[in-house]
Design a protein around this motif. Structure first.
Motif, PDB file in Angstrom:
ATOM      1  N   GLU A   1      -9.418   6.818   3.158  1.00 40.95           N
ATOM      2  CA  GLU A   1      -9.984   7.571   4.299  1.00 40.95           C
ATOM      3  C   GLU A   1      -9.596   8.939   4.538  1.00 40.95           C
ATOM      4  OE1 GLU A   1      -9.121   5.169   7.941  1.00 40.95           O
ATOM      5  OE2 GLU A   1      -9.448   7.025   9.373  1.00 40.95           O
ATOM      6  N   VAL A   2      -8.491   9.481   3.609  1.00 44.64           N
ATOM      7  CA  VAL A   2      -8.151  10.712   3.586  1.00 44.64           C
ATOM      8  C   VAL A   2      -7.922  10.864   2.063  1.00 44.64           C
ATOM      9  CG1 VAL A   2      -6.888  12.726   4.459  1.00 44.64           C
ATOM     10  CG2 VAL A   2      -6.930  10.801   5.737  1.00 44.64           C
ATOM     11  N   PRO A   3      -8.919  11.201   1.205  1.00 46.52           N
ATOM     12  CA  PRO A   3      -8.770  11.082  -0.361  1.00 46.52           C
ATOM     13  C   PRO A   3      -8.047  12.236  -0.844  1.00 46.52           C
ATOM     14  CG  PRO A   3     -11.068  11.020   0.410  1.00 46.52           C
ATOM     15  CD  PRO A   3     -10.259  11.451   1.652  1.00 46.52           C
ATOM     16  N   ASP A   4      -8.039  13.354  -0.126  1.00 49.60           N
ATOM     17  CA  ASP A   4      -7.504  14.680  -0.750  1.00 49.60           C
ATOM     18  C   ASP A   4      -5.827  14.810  -0.418  1.00 49.60           C
ATOM     19  OD1 ASP A   4      -8.319  14.878   1.651  1.00 49.60           O
ATOM     20  OD2 ASP A   4      -9.043  17.005   1.154  1.00 49.60           O
ATOM     21  N   LEU A   5      -5.282  13.743   0.137  1.00 46.50           N
ATOM     22  CA  LEU A   5      -3.546  13.811   0.151  1.00 46.50           C
ATOM     23  C   LEU A   5      -3.091  14.317  -0.779  1.00 46.50           C
ATOM     24  CD1 LEU A   5      -3.028  10.750   2.777  1.00 46.50           C
ATOM     25  CD2 LEU A   5      -3.385  13.174   3.538  1.00 46.50           C
ATOM     26  N   GLU A   6      -2.239  15.147  -0.677  1.00 49.84           N
ATOM     27  CA  GLU A   6      -1.315  15.721  -1.724  1.00 49.84           C
ATOM     28  C   GLU A   6       0.119  14.822  -1.781  1.00 49.84           C
ATOM     29  OE1 GLU A   6      -2.262  20.233  -2.135  1.00 49.84           O
ATOM     30  OE2 GLU A   6      -2.580  19.576  -0.033  1.00 49.84           O
ATOM     31  N   CYS A   7       0.462  14.509  -0.781  1.00 49.72           N
ATOM     32  CA  CYS A   7       1.636  13.532  -0.889  1.00 49.72           C
ATOM     33  C   CYS A   7       1.617  12.430   0.179  1.00 49.72           C
ATOM     34  CB  CYS A   7       3.023  14.142  -0.886  1.00 49.72           C
ATOM     35  SG  CYS A   7       3.008  15.464   0.393  1.00 49.72           S
ATOM     36  N   VAL A   8       2.133  11.238   0.045  1.00 51.95           N
ATOM     37  CA  VAL A   8       2.409  10.369   1.038  1.00 51.95           C
ATOM     38  C   VAL A   8       3.980   9.867   1.055  1.00 51.95           C
ATOM     39  CG1 VAL A   8       1.922   7.806   1.913  1.00 51.95           C
ATOM     40  CG2 VAL A   8       0.177   9.361   0.666  1.00 51.95           C
ATOM     41  N   VAL A   9       4.522  10.062   2.341  1.00 47.31           N
ATOM     42  CA  VAL A   9       5.920   9.552   2.712  1.00 47.31           C
ATOM     43  C   VAL A   9       5.996   8.304   3.284  1.00 47.31           C
ATOM     44  CG1 VAL A   9       7.933  10.409   3.399  1.00 47.31           C
ATOM     45  CG2 VAL A   9       6.313  12.006   3.328  1.00 47.31           C
ATOM     46  N   ALA A  10       6.928   7.572   2.563  1.00 44.06           N
ATOM     47  CA  ALA A  10       7.322   6.091   3.333  1.00 44.06           C
ATOM     48  C   ALA A  10       8.695   5.890   3.330  1.00 44.06           C
ATOM     49  CB  ALA A  10       6.601   5.089   2.389  1.00 44.06           C
ATOM     50  N   PRO A  11       9.053   5.176   4.381  1.00 46.17           N
ATOM     51  CA  PRO A  11      10.622   4.838   4.683  1.00 46.17           C
ATOM     52  C   PRO A  11      10.999   3.791   3.390  1.00 46.17           C
ATOM     53  CG  PRO A  11       9.016   3.919   6.267  1.00 46.17           C
ATOM     54  CD  PRO A  11       8.389   4.627   5.583  1.00 46.17           C
ATOM     55  N   VAL A  12      12.179   3.942   2.839  1.00 44.83           N
ATOM     56  CA  VAL A  12      12.581   2.910   1.862  1.00 44.83           C
ATOM     57  C   VAL A  12      13.880   1.964   2.453  1.00 44.83           C
ATOM     58  CG1 VAL A  12      13.782   4.707   0.594  1.00 44.83           C
ATOM     59  CG2 VAL A  12      13.225   2.430  -0.363  1.00 44.83           C
ATOM     60  N   GLY A  13      13.712   0.614   2.336  1.00 47.24           N
ATOM     61  CA  GLY A  13      14.814  -0.001   2.593  1.00 47.24           C
ATOM     62  C   GLY A  13      14.893  -1.105   1.312  1.00 47.24           C
ATOM     63  N   GLY A  14      14.171  -2.305   1.309  1.00 48.62           N
ATOM     64  CA  GLY A  14      14.190  -2.881   0.202  1.00 48.62           C
ATOM     65  C   GLY A  14      13.285  -2.550  -0.888  1.00 48.62           C
ATOM     66  N   GLY A  15      12.451  -1.723  -0.716  1.00 46.55           N
ATOM     67  CA  GLY A  15      11.514  -0.940  -1.658  1.00 46.55           C
ATOM     68  C   GLY A  15      10.074  -1.367  -1.782  1.00 46.55           C
ATOM     69  N   GLY A  16       9.839  -2.295  -1.042  1.00 47.98           N
ATOM     70  CA  GLY A  16       8.418  -3.067  -1.102  1.00 47.98           C
ATOM     71  C   GLY A  16       7.522  -2.248  -0.556  1.00 47.98           C
ATOM     72  N   LEU A  17       7.705  -1.588   0.416  1.00 46.11           N
ATOM     73  CA  LEU A  17       6.671  -0.412   0.930  1.00 46.11           C
ATOM     74  C   LEU A  17       6.546   0.682   0.339  1.00 46.11           C
ATOM     75  CD1 LEU A  17       4.634   0.314   3.198  1.00 46.11           C
ATOM     76  CD2 LEU A  17       6.662   1.324   4.386  1.00 46.11           C
ATOM     77  N   LEU A  18       7.649   1.272  -0.243  1.00 41.41           N
ATOM     78  CA  LEU A  18       7.542   2.621  -0.996  1.00 41.41           C
ATOM     79  C   LEU A  18       7.216   2.152  -2.367  1.00 41.41           C
ATOM     80  CD1 LEU A  18       8.260   5.585  -1.470  1.00 41.41           C
ATOM     81  CD2 LEU A  18      10.604   4.872  -2.065  1.00 41.41           C
ATOM     82  N   GLY A  19       7.646   1.298  -3.020  1.00 39.28           N
ATOM     83  CA  GLY A  19       6.964   0.690  -4.163  1.00 39.28           C
ATOM     84  C   GLY A  19       5.470   0.524  -4.326  1.00 39.28           C
ATOM     85  N   GLY A  20       4.864  -0.317  -3.112  1.00 38.34           N
ATOM     86  CA  GLY A  20       3.400  -0.499  -3.072  1.00 38.34           C
ATOM     87  C   GLY A  20       2.737   0.910  -2.759  1.00 38.34           C
ATOM     88  N   THR A  21       3.381   1.844  -2.030  1.00 36.30           N
ATOM     89  CA  THR A  21       2.984   3.068  -1.844  1.00 36.30           C
ATOM     90  C   THR A  21       2.814   3.852  -2.922  1.00 36.30           C
ATOM     91  OG1 THR A  21       3.798   3.059   0.504  1.00 36.30           O
ATOM     92  CG2 THR A  21       2.995   5.264  -0.346  1.00 36.30           C
ATOM     93  N   ALA A  22       3.777   3.757  -3.987  1.00 36.44           N
ATOM     94  CA  ALA A  22       3.748   4.814  -5.022  1.00 36.44           C
ATOM     95  C   ALA A  22       2.838   4.127  -6.145  1.00 36.44           C
ATOM     96  CB  ALA A  22       5.355   4.463  -5.674  1.00 36.44           C
TER      97      ALA A  22
ATOM     98  N   GLY B   1       0.784  -6.328  -2.064  1.00 35.40           N
ATOM     99  CA  GLY B   1       0.413  -6.278  -0.507  1.00 35.40           C
ATOM    100  C   GLY B   1       0.667  -5.155   0.223  1.00 35.40           C
ATOM    101  N   GLN B   2       1.938  -4.609   0.142  1.00 37.24           N
ATOM    102  CA  GLN B   2       2.478  -3.678   1.147  1.00 37.24           C
ATOM    103  C   GLN B   2       1.519  -2.316   0.831  1.00 37.24           C
ATOM    104  OE1 GLN B   2       3.469  -5.347   2.940  1.00 37.24           O
ATOM    105  NE2 GLN B   2       5.639  -6.339   2.441  1.00 37.24           N
ATOM    106  N   GLY B   3       1.162  -2.061  -0.871  1.00 33.75           N
ATOM    107  CA  GLY B   3       0.494  -0.960  -1.056  1.00 33.75           C
ATOM    108  C   GLY B   3      -0.832  -0.664  -0.571  1.00 33.75           C
ATOM    109  N   THR B   4      -1.351  -2.097   0.113  1.00 33.57           N
ATOM    110  CA  THR B   4      -2.895  -1.941   0.637  1.00 33.57           C
ATOM    111  C   THR B   4      -2.897  -0.899   1.654  1.00 33.57           C
ATOM    112  OG1 THR B   4      -2.498  -3.836   1.965  1.00 33.57           O
ATOM    113  CG2 THR B   4      -3.480  -4.151  -0.267  1.00 33.57           C
ATOM    114  N   ALA B   5      -1.774  -0.554   2.444  1.00 33.61           N
ATOM    115  CA  ALA B   5      -1.662   0.289   3.477  1.00 33.61           C
ATOM    116  C   ALA B   5      -1.860   1.764   3.129  1.00 33.61           C
ATOM    117  CB  ALA B   5      -0.333   0.429   4.306  1.00 33.61           C
TER     118      ALA B   5
END
Lengths: 316, 316
Positions: free
Chosen positions: B169-190, B158-162
């Motif tokens: 919306e910006v398909p040619d992004l070369e990297c995405v930075v997300a904060p990591v605490g429990g790892g749910g957001l960074l995991g989903g982002t990865a 679910g967190q990965g949907t962000a």
């Protein structure tokens, strides 16, 4: 001086002229604030405008109109607020110097912001006379053309483009609330409301402590303020010869709010909408929340005028 | 427990499932911040998400997946942060109770927010053991299903949907930075970065004071923190059995930042972008500003995780 007759075509032309130079800012809403207000609210977010406020619209419009008539070597204004930044941004965009007269006691953060946008600051004593003298001297020495922060028909038309964009996006708004200081924003907003196809009432919002616009509409002449100690620092000025006639003709209602109501509204927007707005902008929401009976559930636009605040000096 | 194999189809299905329940948040940018970073930055504004953070996505996804399997009478979690609000919002939307276990010393403002969204608070002693005991007891007594704030595959998806929305919306992004605490957001982002057609590197951002994720990736096992006194209060937790394997597989880089860098980044966003973000979100921008060499001018996404701050206790 005979006042100018404004037409829908003039506002449409203003939009076309400033369009490429300003952000088309987003319109936001909030379920919770709708509930509190008992009405659907649509916030036109000029805090996201370049330079941090709607003032860029008027500055840009006035400058570009001047350039249509003759080459403009430079511009000059006196302002310690958002118009100082706005004129700096507008002048930088067309590649001419902007001279900004500021009182010597203006906050360092405001001076820094003007510098960021390439404005050239001249300090003067903190009186209206000293400001006008300094501006006149700069104008004489450099050929800079003076642009007033609010009391200028072209500035007022430029400010009206914010409400025109809002009404294009949400055409069935029944009223639009804008804060009133010098009257440029409320005047432009009133023109945009008047020129739209649907009936839409322009409503002014003003701090009770500096309620010159409210009293001016009552007395029929431009009134002044005996105090200026409102947290809404952008609204301490009074109406002028160009803005007052427009307000007299098109605005029937100005809602006045207490200082505590302004701060509560500001905090609500920060906490619930997660956007940074300045106290002068919060005055419009405070007016809506103060008198839900007057709004009466109508679909309401709110012009969020700007987001320039000193984070080191928050009122909460 | 064998870890789940995630597929692009699972993430796509998560988007479809949560889509009607969450805001499609805007992507913002700022010329000035681009200049400071030496790279074009695209901010995915989950501070505008319902409940004030991205956590709604994971809470909603986990809850709806549970409901597909069997009727869910209620849900329970332990959280004093954004997941408490998120699960309350998600449960309210489907009409079941959310039980929230909070330490008795949790700030009143956090309790009030949970109440706003209909969550039912149970207070307990401020230890992990007491929290888990209380949640287990509620689960037994009410039949409420426990949902972990981060260490749950469905929460992580679910967190990965962000990030998935951002990459659409910006398909040619070369990297995405997300904060990591429990790892749910960074995991989903990865996962979202890995499943996109273009190569896009997921990068973690972590306060130096609670750099358990950084050390866990180095040592190959889940590390803990010896202190938790970071201003980024959402990032004090550690990785879990479901999030760690995903980070180990898909994340190569975690940038660590000092407390002062977090506060500077937070202030920059408030002042320049005019949006309210919480310290945990500022960690991602702080990481980008700390190491422009690593970013190297790449087109960079930043997940702004949330905007829930106590305005009475700002760090500036």
């Amino acid at each position: 001086m005979a006042s100018l007759t404004f037409t829908p075509e003039m506002l449409a032309a203003a939009r076309e002229l400033v369009g490429p130079h300003v952000h088309h800012t987003p319109v936001m809403h909030s379920r919770l604030l709708d509930q509190l207000a008992g009405a659907p609210l649509f916030f036109k977010c000029e805090n996201f405008q370049r330079g941090g406020s709607y003032k860029l619209r008027g500055a840009t419009h006035a400058l570009l109109r001047l350039q249509e008539q003759a080459p403009v070597p430079a511009v000059v204004t006196h302002s310690s607020g958002n118009f100082a930044q706005a004129l700096s941004v507008a002048a930088q965009a067309v590649g001419i110097p902007a001279h900004i007269v500021m009182p010597e006691n203006a906050p360092a953060v405001k001076k820094a912001a003007v510098h960021t946008y390439g404005g050239r600051i001249t300090e003067c004593a903190p009186t209206l006379e000293a400001r006008e003298d300094a501006a006149a001297r700069i104008s004489e020495e450099t050929g800079a053309v003076f642009i007033h922060p609010s009391n200028d028909p072209m500035v007022m038309l430029g400010q009206g483009t914010a409400c025109a964009e809002l009404l294009e996006e949400v055409p069935d708004l029944e009223c639009v609330v804008a804060p009133v200081g010098g009257g440029g924003l409320l005047g432009g907003t009133a023109l945009a409301c008047t020129f739209t196809d649907n009936a839409c009432e322009p409503i002014g919002a003003e701090p009770l402590r500096v309620d010159d616009a409210y009293r001016s509409l009552q007395s029929g002449r431009i009134e002044s303020n005996s105090r200026t100690d409102t947290v809404a620092d952008g609204l301490r000025t009074v109406l002028g010869s160009h803005t007052f006639p427009v307000l007299k003709q098109y605005v029937n209602t100005i809602i006045r709010v207490e200082e505590a109501e302004i701060i509560t509204a500001m905090r609500l927007v920060w906490e619930r909408m997660k956007i940074v707005i300045e106290p002068s902008s919060a005055v419009a929401l405070a007016a809506v929340l103060k008198d839900p009976g007057y709004i009466g559930g109508r679909k309401t636009g709110i012009i969020v005028s700007g987001g320039n605040v000193d984070l080191g000096k928050l009122p909460f």
